[in-house]
Scaffold this motif. Sequence first.
Motif, mmCIF file in Angstrom:
data_model
loop_
_atom_site.group_PDB
_atom_site.id
_atom_site.type_symbol
_atom_site.label_atom_id
_atom_site.label_comp_id
_atom_site.label_asym_id
_atom_site.label_seq_id
_atom_site.Cartn_x
_atom_site.Cartn_y
_atom_site.Cartn_z
ATOM 1 N N ASP A 82 38.146 29.133 43.248
ATOM 2 C CA ASP A 82 38.922 30.358 43.355
ATOM 3 C C ASP A 82 37.971 31.542 43.214
ATOM 4 O O ASP A 82 37.568 32.147 44.203
ATOM 5 N N GLU A 83 37.557 31.841 41.988
ATOM 6 C CA GLU A 83 36.607 32.936 41.766
ATOM 7 C C GLU A 83 35.216 32.468 42.180
ATOM 8 O O GLU A 83 34.717 31.459 41.704
ATOM 9 N N PRO A 100 46.963 25.274 53.647
ATOM 10 C CA PRO A 100 47.814 26.337 53.079
ATOM 11 C C PRO A 100 47.656 26.428 51.564
ATOM 12 O O PRO A 100 48.591 26.180 50.802
ATOM 13 N N TRP A 101 46.452 26.801 51.144
ATOM 14 C CA TRP A 101 46.108 26.835 49.721
ATOM 15 C C TRP A 101 45.741 28.253 49.322
ATOM 16 O O TRP A 101 44.755 28.809 49.818
ATOM 17 N N THR A 102 46.528 28.835 48.438
ATOM 18 C CA THR A 102 46.230 30.148 47.874
ATOM 19 C C THR A 102 46.254 30.022 46.364
ATOM 20 O O THR A 102 47.319 29.805 45.777
ATOM 21 N N PRO A 103 45.088 30.090 45.701
ATOM 22 C CA PRO A 103 45.071 29.964 44.242
ATOM 23 C C PRO A 103 45.927 31.031 43.579
ATOM 24 O O PRO A 103 45.912 32.202 43.973
ATOM 25 N N THR A 104 46.689 30.622 42.584
ATOM 26 C CA THR A 104 47.589 31.548 41.885
ATOM 27 C C THR A 104 47.364 31.561 40.378
ATOM 28 O O THR A 104 48.015 32.336 39.680
ATOM 29 N N GLY A 105 46.491 30.692 39.882
ATOM 30 C CA GLY A 105 46.285 30.576 38.446
ATOM 31 C C GLY A 105 45.480 31.721 37.868
ATOM 32 O O GLY A 105 44.908 32.552 38.593
ATOM 33 N N ALA A 106 45.420 31.756 36.552
ATOM 34 C CA ALA A 106 44.625 32.768 35.848
ATOM 35 C C ALA A 106 43.148 32.590 36.164
ATOM 36 O O ALA A 106 42.679 31.507 36.514
ATOM 37 N N GLY A 107 42.399 33.684 36.040
ATOM 38 C CA GLY A 107 40.953 33.607 36.161
ATOM 39 C C GLY A 107 40.340 33.020 34.898
ATOM 40 O O GLY A 107 40.991 32.905 33.849
ATOM 41 N N LEU A 108 39.062 32.655 34.988
ATOM 42 C CA LEU A 108 38.395 32.041 33.843
ATOM 43 C C LEU A 108 38.364 32.982 32.635
ATOM 44 O O LEU A 108 38.715 32.582 31.516
ATOM 45 N N VAL A 109 37.946 34.214 32.832
ATOM 46 C CA VAL A 109 37.876 35.158 31.708
ATOM 47 C C VAL A 109 39.270 35.401 31.139
ATOM 48 O O VAL A 109 39.451 35.480 29.910
ATOM 49 N N GLU A 110 40.272 35.480 31.997
ATOM 50 C CA GLU A 110 41.644 35.664 31.523
ATOM 51 C C GLU A 110 42.071 34.486 30.645
ATOM 52 O O GLU A 110 42.703 34.682 29.590
ATOM 53 N N ASP A 111 41.733 33.262 31.062
ATOM 54 C CA ASP A 111 42.064 32.090 30.255
ATOM 55 C C ASP A 111 41.346 32.119 28.907
ATOM 56 O O ASP A 111 41.927 31.803 27.869
ATOM 57 N N ILE A 112 40.068 32.482 28.925
ATOM 58 C CA ILE A 112 39.310 32.559 27.670
ATOM 59 C C ILE A 112 39.914 33.610 26.756
ATOM 60 O O ILE A 112 40.145 33.379 25.555
ATOM 61 N N ASP A 113 40.191 34.791 27.307
ATOM 62 C CA ASP A 113 40.745 35.883 26.508
ATOM 63 C C ASP A 113 42.116 35.510 25.930
ATOM 64 O O ASP A 113 42.494 36.008 24.854
ATOM 65 N N ALA A 114 42.847 34.640 26.628
ATOM 66 C CA ALA A 114 44.174 34.258 26.160
ATOM 67 C C ALA A 114 44.138 33.146 25.100
ATOM 68 O O ALA A 114 45.173 32.770 24.558
ATOM 69 N N GLY A 115 42.929 32.631 24.814
ATOM 70 C CA GLY A 115 42.781 31.643 23.758
ATOM 71 C C GLY A 115 42.711 30.200 24.227
ATOM 72 O O GLY A 115 42.868 29.281 23.405
ATOM 73 N N ALA A 116 42.442 29.964 25.516
ATOM 74 C CA ALA A 116 42.371 28.590 26.012
ATOM 75 C C ALA A 116 41.260 27.792 25.351
ATOM 76 O O ALA A 116 41.318 26.568 25.302
ATOM 77 N N ALA A 142 34.660 29.304 39.632
ATOM 78 C CA ALA A 142 35.678 28.776 38.716
ATOM 79 C C ALA A 142 37.001 28.619 39.457
ATOM 80 O O ALA A 142 37.254 29.274 40.477
ATOM 81 N N VAL A 143 37.863 27.762 38.910
ATOM 82 C CA VAL A 143 39.193 27.551 39.475
ATOM 83 C C VAL A 143 40.110 27.062 38.364
ATOM 84 O O VAL A 143 39.675 26.326 37.474
ATOM 85 N N ALA A 144 41.355 27.485 38.393
ATOM 86 C CA ALA A 144 42.334 27.006 37.422
ATOM 87 C C ALA A 144 42.706 25.563 37.739
ATOM 88 O O ALA A 144 42.758 25.142 38.899
ATOM 89 N N ARG A 145 42.976 24.798 36.708
ATOM 90 C CA ARG A 145 43.259 23.369 36.847
ATOM 91 C C ARG A 145 44.410 23.079 37.804
ATOM 92 O O ARG A 145 44.305 22.197 38.671
ATOM 93 N N ALA A 146 45.514 23.799 37.690
ATOM 94 C CA ALA A 146 46.665 23.536 38.558
ATOM 95 C C ALA A 146 46.337 23.829 40.015
ATOM 96 O O ALA A 146 46.795 23.120 40.925
ATOM 97 N N ASP A 147 45.544 24.870 40.264
ATOM 98 C CA ASP A 147 45.134 25.171 41.635
ATOM 99 C C ASP A 147 44.257 24.058 42.196
ATOM 100 O O ASP A 147 44.374 23.691 43.375
ATOM 101 N N ALA A 148 43.368 23.519 41.356
ATOM 102 C CA ALA A 148 42.516 22.412 41.787
ATOM 103 C C ALA A 148 43.357 21.200 42.172
ATOM 104 O O ALA A 148 43.142 20.569 43.211
#
Length: 294
Positions: free
Chosen positions: A218-219, A274-290, A191-197
């Motif tokens: 990312d993950e 020079p790419w380091t993902p910084t976004g939320a993880g998938l489970v974190e996004d789900i838990d937050a109501g995405a 998985a990867v956060a959209r902004a990181d992609a």
Amino acid sequence: MTGATGWIGSATVDELLDAGHDVIGLARSDASAAALDEKGVKVLRGDLDDLDSLRSGAAETDGVVHLANKHDWADPAETKRSERAAIGALADALLGTDRPLVVAAPLSGIVEGRPVRETDASPAVGPDSARGGSENLALEYAGRGVRTVIARFAPSVHGVGDWGFVSFLAAAARKHGVSAYVGDGTARWSAVARADAARLIRLGLEQAPARSRLHVVDEEAISTRTIAEALGRALDLPVTSVAPGDADEHFGFVGGFFRTTMTASNELTRAMLPWTPTGAGLVEDIDAGAYGRA
């Protein structure tokens, strides 16, 4: 850019504009054209079957990002044909220029039993193979003056507003009143956060050398049971297993993917750019109501 108003494409447009690039976006509808125009993107009317528009748009640019795909699950032969033709048209317009062509590709079907590495070549070759052999077709142009870059995407590019695979899992959970996984739920997804992609696509366009394979990941590995449990918490639904033979009926077309492990390493990608993902993880996004409630 093709797919400029899509889930990943619209974020990539924003990323490119923020970095100071001018963008030309392919638009097949008035609504898409209006959305691009509002952002200050030059609109190129056409679609993946309008090869003349693809060629003319590519010839006008300093580089191409190809994110669109028909994804016609009912007619895979047409999806393969259109993808292959579109890549040929875009790449032909860039011949001998050393300009970049970034092509979206999946992680599935490359290796079994371990995460995919950037050094793993896709076994899909030729028009009748998966996705029309588009990854290998694009790489053929790297020896003809095109800086081909392959961007292999995690099966979940997640965030608020996602209309990809996880949104279909959430829809199936609402429909059936249970959040399900397939079998024992040990199949795993990257998985990867959209902004990181979006940021990685920009970096690949700007910096990646020819013949690069970037893993937009990312993950590395989240079990499908973990995903189902997170959706169950967010939607306040019980969690259960669905037999593999019932997955397609329960989930629809995404059932085949949800019972399949699709994971990849990003080690070489991060060493290259020079790419380091910084976004939320998938489970974190789900838990937050995405994907609803929470």
